[in-house]
Design a protein around this motif. Structure first.
Motif, PDB file in Angstrom:
ATOM      1  N   LEU A 299       3.682   7.633  -3.913  1.00 10.96           N
ATOM      2  CA  LEU A 299       2.556   6.977  -3.267  1.00 10.96           C
ATOM      3  C   LEU A 299       3.074   5.903  -2.319  1.00 10.96           C
ATOM      4  O   LEU A 299       3.973   5.132  -2.673  1.00 10.96           O
ATOM      5  N   GLU A 300       2.501   5.830  -1.155  1.00 12.72           N
ATOM      6  CA  GLU A 300       2.976   4.924  -0.121  1.00 12.72           C
ATOM      7  C   GLU A 300       2.981   3.477  -0.601  1.00 12.72           C
ATOM      8  O   GLU A 300       1.969   2.967  -1.092  1.00 12.72           O
ATOM      9  N   GLY A 301       4.127   2.821  -0.476  1.00  8.88           N
ATOM     10  CA  GLY A 301       4.246   1.413  -0.821  1.00  8.88           C
ATOM     11  C   GLY A 301       4.549   1.132  -2.276  1.00  8.88           C
ATOM     12  O   GLY A 301       4.797  -0.019  -2.641  1.00  8.88           O
ATOM     13  N   PHE A 302       4.561   2.142  -3.151  1.00  4.64           N
ATOM     14  CA  PHE A 302       4.855   1.908  -4.562  1.00  4.64           C
ATOM     15  C   PHE A 302       6.362   1.741  -4.744  1.00  4.64           C
ATOM     16  O   PHE A 302       7.172   2.421  -4.108  1.00  4.64           O
ATOM     17  N   ARG A 303       6.727   0.826  -5.652  1.00  4.78           N
ATOM     18  CA  ARG A 303       8.148   0.565  -5.873  1.00  4.78           C
ATOM     19  C   ARG A 303       8.373   0.154  -7.322  1.00  4.78           C
ATOM     20  O   ARG A 303       7.429  -0.231  -8.032  1.00  4.78           O
TER      21      ARG A 303
ATOM     22  N   PRO B 203       4.153  -5.777  -6.714  1.00  6.11           N
ATOM     23  CA  PRO B 203       3.959  -4.853  -5.591  1.00  6.11           C
ATOM     24  C   PRO B 203       4.376  -5.491  -4.278  1.00  6.11           C
ATOM     25  O   PRO B 203       4.404  -6.723  -4.150  1.00  6.11           O
ATOM     26  N   GLY B 204       4.692  -4.653  -3.297  1.00  7.42           N
ATOM     27  CA  GLY B 204       5.072  -5.178  -1.995  1.00  7.42           C
ATOM     28  C   GLY B 204       3.867  -5.617  -1.186  1.00  7.42           C
ATOM     29  O   GLY B 204       2.717  -5.479  -1.610  1.00  7.42           O
ATOM     30  N   ASP B 205       4.125  -6.141   0.010  1.00  7.49           N
ATOM     31  CA  ASP B 205       3.038  -6.605   0.868  1.00  7.49           C
ATOM     32  C   ASP B 205       2.552  -5.527   1.831  1.00  7.49           C
ATOM     33  O   ASP B 205       1.716  -5.783   2.694  1.00  7.49           O
ATOM     34  N   GLN B 206       3.066  -4.315   1.682  1.00  5.44           N
ATOM     35  CA  GLN B 206       2.626  -3.214   2.524  1.00  5.44           C
ATOM     36  C   GLN B 206       1.251  -2.736   2.062  1.00  5.44           C
ATOM     37  O   GLN B 206       1.035  -2.509   0.874  1.00  5.44           O
ATOM     38  N   PRO B 207       0.284  -2.579   2.972  1.00  4.87           N
ATOM     39  CA  PRO B 207      -1.046  -2.085   2.577  1.00  4.87           C
ATOM     40  C   PRO B 207      -0.939  -0.744   1.871  1.00  4.87           C
ATOM     41  O   PRO B 207      -0.093   0.098   2.201  1.00  4.87           O
ATOM     42  N   GLY B 208      -1.792  -0.551   0.872  1.00  2.00           N
ATOM     43  CA  GLY B 208      -1.726   0.659   0.074  1.00  2.00           C
ATOM     44  C   GLY B 208      -2.700   1.724   0.540  1.00  2.00           C
ATOM     45  O   GLY B 208      -3.584   1.469   1.362  1.00  2.00           O
ATOM     46  N   PRO B 209      -2.556   2.939   0.022  1.00  3.99           N
ATOM     47  CA  PRO B 209      -3.508   4.000   0.337  1.00  3.99           C
ATOM     48  C   PRO B 209      -4.843   3.751  -0.354  1.00  3.99           C
ATOM     49  O   PRO B 209      -4.965   2.867  -1.208  1.00  3.99           O
ATOM     50  N   ALA B 210      -5.839   4.533  -0.001  1.00  3.18           N
ATOM     51  CA  ALA B 210      -7.163   4.390  -0.600  1.00  3.18           C
ATOM     52  C   ALA B 210      -7.133   4.787  -2.075  1.00  3.18           C
ATOM     53  O   ALA B 210      -6.324   5.605  -2.518  1.00  3.18           O
TER      54      ALA B 210
ATOM     55  N   SER C  76       4.986  -0.484  -9.452  1.00  3.89           N
ATOM     56  CA  SER C  76       3.794  -1.195  -8.975  1.00  3.89           C
ATOM     57  C   SER C  76       3.540  -0.891  -7.509  1.00  3.89           C
ATOM     58  O   SER C  76       4.463  -0.561  -6.752  1.00  3.89           O
ATOM     59  N   GLY C  77       2.312  -1.029  -7.128  1.00  2.65           N
ATOM     60  CA  GLY C  77       1.916  -0.809  -5.739  1.00  2.65           C
ATOM     61  C   GLY C  77       0.534  -1.374  -5.487  1.00  2.65           C
ATOM     62  O   GLY C  77       0.051  -2.241  -6.232  1.00  2.65           O
ATOM     63  N   ARG C  78      -0.086  -0.870  -4.440  1.00  2.71           N
ATOM     64  CA  ARG C  78      -1.410  -1.336  -4.057  1.00  2.71           C
ATOM     65  C   ARG C  78      -2.299  -0.133  -3.734  1.00  2.71           C
ATOM     66  O   ARG C  78      -1.825   0.880  -3.225  1.00  2.71           O
ATOM     67  N   LEU C  79      -3.581  -0.267  -4.044  1.00  2.00           N
ATOM     68  CA  LEU C  79      -4.576   0.721  -3.659  1.00  2.00           C
ATOM     69  C   LEU C  79      -5.762  -0.005  -3.021  1.00  2.00           C
ATOM     70  O   LEU C  79      -6.106  -1.131  -3.427  1.00  2.00           O
TER      71      LEU C  79
ATOM     72  N   GLU D  52       8.265   7.920 -12.481  1.00  2.00           N
ATOM     73  CA  GLU D  52       9.169   8.219 -11.368  1.00  2.00           C
ATOM     74  C   GLU D  52       8.449   8.875 -10.181  1.00  2.00           C
ATOM     75  O   GLU D  52       8.730   8.546  -9.021  1.00  2.00           O
ATOM     76  N   PRO D  53       7.510   9.806 -10.412  1.00  2.00           N
ATOM     77  CA  PRO D  53       6.861  10.450  -9.255  1.00  2.00           C
ATOM     78  C   PRO D  53       6.156   9.483  -8.321  1.00  2.00           C
ATOM     79  O   PRO D  53       6.002   9.776  -7.127  1.00  2.00           O
ATOM     80  N   PHE D  54       5.743   8.325  -8.815  1.00  5.61           N
ATOM     81  CA  PHE D  54       4.996   7.392  -7.981  1.00  5.61           C
ATOM     82  C   PHE D  54       5.879   6.740  -6.923  1.00  5.61           C
ATOM     83  O   PHE D  54       5.382   6.246  -5.907  1.00  5.61           O
ATOM     84  N   VAL D  55       7.189   6.719  -7.151  1.00  3.86           N
ATOM     85  CA  VAL D  55       8.104   6.192  -6.143  1.00  3.86           C
ATOM     86  C   VAL D  55       8.960   7.297  -5.539  1.00  3.86           C
ATOM     87  O   VAL D  55       9.826   7.038  -4.704  1.00  3.86           O
ATOM     88  N   GLY D  56       8.707   8.530  -5.976  1.00  3.72           N
ATOM     89  CA  GLY D  56       9.496   9.648  -5.487  1.00  3.72           C
ATOM     90  C   GLY D  56      10.644   9.954  -6.433  1.00  3.72           C
ATOM     91  O   GLY D  56      11.259   9.047  -7.000  1.00  3.72           O
ATOM     92  N   THR D  57      10.935  11.220  -6.622  1.00  2.00           N
ATOM     93  CA  THR D  57      12.036  11.630  -7.492  1.00  2.00           C
ATOM     94  C   THR D  57      13.332  11.715  -6.700  1.00  2.00           C
ATOM     95  O   THR D  57      13.341  11.581  -5.474  1.00  2.00           O
ATOM     96  N   GLU D  58      14.444  11.939  -7.387  1.00  2.00           N
ATOM     97  CA  GLU D  58      15.724  12.064  -6.692  1.00  2.00           C
ATOM     98  C   GLU D  58      15.712  13.247  -5.732  1.00  2.00           C
ATOM     99  O   GLU D  58      16.274  13.194  -4.648  1.00  2.00           O
ATOM    100  N   ASP D  59      15.031  14.318  -6.152  1.00  2.00           N
ATOM    101  CA  ASP D  59      14.966  15.498  -5.287  1.00  2.00           C
ATOM    102  C   ASP D  59      13.965  15.327  -4.151  1.00  2.00           C
ATOM    103  O   ASP D  59      14.130  15.886  -3.071  1.00  2.00           O
TER     104      ASP D  59
END
Length: 534
Positions: free
Chosen positions: A497-501, A506-513, A255-258, A484-491
């Motif tokens: 995507l910024e702030g996705f977890r 979702p976190g309270d960090q503002p999301g990308p457009a 989850s995240g924010r946009l 997995e790509p939305f939070v980054g892969t192991e490599d």
């Protein structure tokens, strides 16, 4: 003299009323009131006084109408009136009022607004005429003493040059309209030449070739529903239920924010932004997108081998925009086959929309599907709010919802109390999330990537002024490699995507457009196409 002072006081209050809604500081005296009073006190000819008075009154009435429109736009869309942008959505605004209030009430609203402006114009004209008439019955020395006293007051107390303020506000609006027009022209030029988007040309999303992708927009589902303490407890309970459903099915969630381009309305601009990978915040830009045939996610998935479907239960008239976007199939309100009751503006409840999607599209399809859903149960006026039915087999053509025909209070009654409106908003969002949880538990298969997100925040009446324009986004799949790509892969842990977890909250960090999603899908599922399927 006393009557003259009272008349000038009323005129002063009416003039100041024009600048207060725009956020100007509240002064005590409008200089124009003194100027107009002095002018009409000395005008000799009665016919001249009456002619000028009606001219000033009509100008005041037009100014009052502009102020009312600006206040309405600020309250509903969270921004000032823009004469260039907003003329194109007047029809949609009238349709929304008619759907919520009925055509008789809508007509009455317009008649009352026009009547109010005419009454104000007549009041100002009458005040000026009366001031002029009284001036010719006041002794010279009394008149001179009165004007001198008002001048002294004007020097001591805070004053406001209403005309200058109105001109300044008008100049700002004119500048904003000009900027919007130029921005739309630049947008049209960019997409015409193919240089304006982040996402570029259509691209087959090889990494999603065997995956059905459901893009579900939940109406008015903004981050205020999650982080505003007035709504958080009820919506959190529903998100907890969704999280439990994810775990029970053995699925995975991120989850995240946009950031949405709009607030309070014009949902199609958010849809267009996400689909195209272009920032679309005006009707003019949306029209340019449609006329340009610029590629969108619809074309990407068609190139991947998906059947593209738009499920739009709120579309009750011809929808040439859908044909311009190029969907393979469109289910509008008529094509949905719903036989249950309408729920004020809401043509059918979300649970029926999900059921129809599954029974008509996903279940029978032998090829992967890209489906865009517009979920409208959380659309104003937020009454009535239905329960989620446990037996999905009973939903059929919607007759099962007949007990809720005419249920709940009327919107006109509910909307007299802003606090109850806000409570109903939270209940409607919770319902929409509960339906997603129930669909996931009962209907969603193992080869679906479900993307649930808001289209925009609700109006400032709900969020308060200056709220974030972010919306929550939840990605759910049985295949962890798809999310997995939305939070980054192991490599590459920093390439999500910024702030996705991970998880549902979702976190309270503002999301990308919102326009970043399409190029992100290109980057991770198009070029590489390296997602394995269980």
């Amino acid at each position: 003299m006393k009557r003259l002072v009272i008349l000038i006081f009323i005129l002063n209050a009416l003039l100041l009323a024009l600048v207060v809604p725009g956020g100007a500081s509240v002064p005590w005296i409008a200089i124009e009131g003194l100027v107009l009073a002095g002018l009409f006190l000395w005008l000799p000819a009665p016919w001249l006084r009456r002619g000028l008075a009606w001219g000033a009154g009509l100008l005041y009435g037009l100014s009052a109408m502009f102020v009312m429109l600006d206040t309405l736009v600020r309250a509903s869309l969270g921004r000032p009136l823009n004469l260039y942008l907003d003329t194109s959505i007047m029809g949609a605004s009238v349709d929304l009022l008619e759907a919520n209030l009925g055509w008789m009430t809508t007509l009455l609203v317009f008649i009352l607004a026009l009547a109010l402006c005419l009454v104000l114009a007549s009041l100002v004209a009458g005040l000026l005429v009366r001031i002029g008439d009284l001036g010719h019955h006041v002794a010279g020395r009394h008149l001179a003493a009165g004007l001198a006293g008002m001048a002294v007051i004007g020097l001591i107390l805070p004053v406001q040059l209403v005309g200058a303020t109105a001109v300044r506000i008008g100049a700002v609006h004119a500048g904003e309209a000009l900027d919007a027009r130029q921005a739309s022209q630049r947008f049209r030029e960019r997409i015409t030449t193919g240089t304006g988007g982040q996402a570029g040309d259509a691209m087959a999303l090889a990494g999603l070739a065997e995956t059905t992708v459901v893009l579900a927009f939940v109406e008015s589902y903004g981050v205020s529903a999650l982080f505003d303490e007035r709504y958080r407890p009820m919506v959190q309970e529903s998100l907890t239920g969704l999280e439990a459903a994810v775990e029970e099915r053995g699925f995975h969630a991120v989850s995240g924010r946009l950031r949405s381009p709009v607030q309070g309305g014009q949902s199609w601009l958010a849809h267009g932004t996400l689909l195209s990978g272009l920032w679309i915040d005006s009707q003019q830009d949306y029209d340019a997108l449609l006329s340009s045939q610029s590629p969108t996610l619809i074309n990407d998935f068609q190139a991947t081998g998906h059947q593209s479907v738009a499920v739009m239960p709120a579309i009750t008239m011809a929808w040439p925009e859908g044909r311009a976007l190029g969907y393979d199939r469109i289910l509008d309100a008529d094509a949905m086959g719903y036989l249950g009751p309408a729920l004020n503006w809401v043509t059918m409840p979300d649970q029926y929309t999900w059921s129809r999607l599954h029974d008509t599209i996903l279940g029978p399809s032998r090829e992967p599907v890209f489906a865009e859903l517009s979920l409208i149960s959380s659309h104003a006026p937020w009454v009535p709010v239905l329960p989620v039915l446990e037996d999905w087999q009973s939903i059929g053509r919607g007759e099962v919802f007949e007990p809720w025909r005419g249920a709940g209070e009327t919107p006109s009654s509910l909307w007299q109390d802003p606090e109850r409106v806000r409570a109903q908003y939270a209940r409607s969002v919770a319902y929409s999330i509960d339906v997603v949880a129930s669909y996931l538990e009962n209907r969603m298969d193992q080869r679906t990537l479900l993307v649930v997100l808001g289209d925009h925040q609700p109006a400032p009446l709900v969020t308060g002024e200056g709220a974030s324009r972010d919306v929550p986004v939840h990605l759910i799949s049985a295949n962890p490699a798809l999310i997995e790509p939305f939070v980054g892969t192991e490599d590459e842990p920093g390439n999500g995507l910024e702030g996705f977890r991970r998880g549902i909250w979702p976190g309270d960090q503002p999301g990308p457009a919102m326009d970043v999603l399409r190029p992100f899908l290109h980057r991770y599922f198009g070029v590489r196409g390296n997602i394995s399927h269980p």
